[in-house]
Scaffold this active site. Sequence first.
Site: not given
Length: 404
Positions: A83, A198-199, A274, A314, A356
């Site tokens: 970040w 991010n996403e 995920y 990720e 991740w």
Amino acid sequence: MKTWGVILLVFLLKIQEKTVKGGEDEFIKRKGIQFWLNGSPFYSNGFNAYWLMYEGSEPSERLKVSTSFEEASKHGLTIARTWAFSDGGNRPLQYSPGYYNEQMFQGLDFVVSEAKKYGIKLVLSLVNNYDDYGGKKQYVEWAKSKGQSLSSEDDFFTNPLVKGFFKNHIKTVLTRVNSMNGVAYKDDTTIMAWELMNEPRCPSDLSGKVLQEWITEMASYVKSIDANHLLEVGLEGFYGDDKKQYNPNNTKVGTDFIANNQIPGVDFATVHSYPDQWLSGSTGEVQLSFLQHWVQQHILDSLNILKKPVIFAEFGKSYKVSGYTSFDRNQLYNITYSSIYSSANEGGPAAGGLFWHLIAEGMDNFRDGYEIEIGEKSDIVGIILEQSQKLSRLRKKYTRKMLG
């Protein structure tokens, strides 16, 4: 003539050595569906460590950053995603629009300078979709405090004042001059790429129009300041209407993997994976089957439609999720890694994977179930190391070919 032959041989060997090590004097570039660095295709294994600036801002904690980079380098990991934001709240980088915490910025300076020392390239993300570390919600709250009448976090993508706040953050980070080496971030080859968010998700507009326009505007703005670095959006890989059948449970979140990545200025695609979250309650076998198709479909679309590289930015499996087994986690890594390697070995668009996430010893408060302590000896660390070695050998093979 013999003397010139020796000089030429030494010169070529130095080029080869520099290329294999990852190089220090060139920006990573995109050529078609591949990344290139110092004259040859660039494939790399990597990791996420979102906490780097946070820990780097405290001199007493900086050893965690250095140790993590050192261990990562020993295991052949050469890309770290982290970040470059912390908006409002506890220990912010940006404590209000346009006002920055110098101690936090020096933490990021340290991260960039340490990454260079250990031969690690950085992907720096500029804002969060979620509330953690501020995110789009904090930007909207800042605008509301200035008298703007806003009702949704998604106003982040459309409100002119909010967009102005974010553009100022982009400019501030990209033009930051590192206090440790005197190099502006936009001129530092240690940085591989910028990530817009991010996403990103925009559930208030599932048509995708709002995010498409925002990405177009922000990508153009980044490139107007920094034409040297690569840019990616931060997408998870969810498709729009045309291919929503490939999404888990046909989920739509206002993004479109194809359209968003075709925007001028976006240099490569990203995918997150995920299945333990997206298909919760399903068996490990079902989740792994989904993963196999998810990864392959994005490689095919990157090759045939986008014609750009793709990074699996990720992925992981949490031991805190019901039904977890270490076998399934190992399989998730193996499927992801083998798909990346197969594509790369054929000259395809898959260029690397970033698991991740990596933590250092003594960071128990950062454990989320997905974490990997890379300094430990375990099956999963062995799998990560093997992938690094395979991609390194592949890069050396390409380098030898090019040197004749």
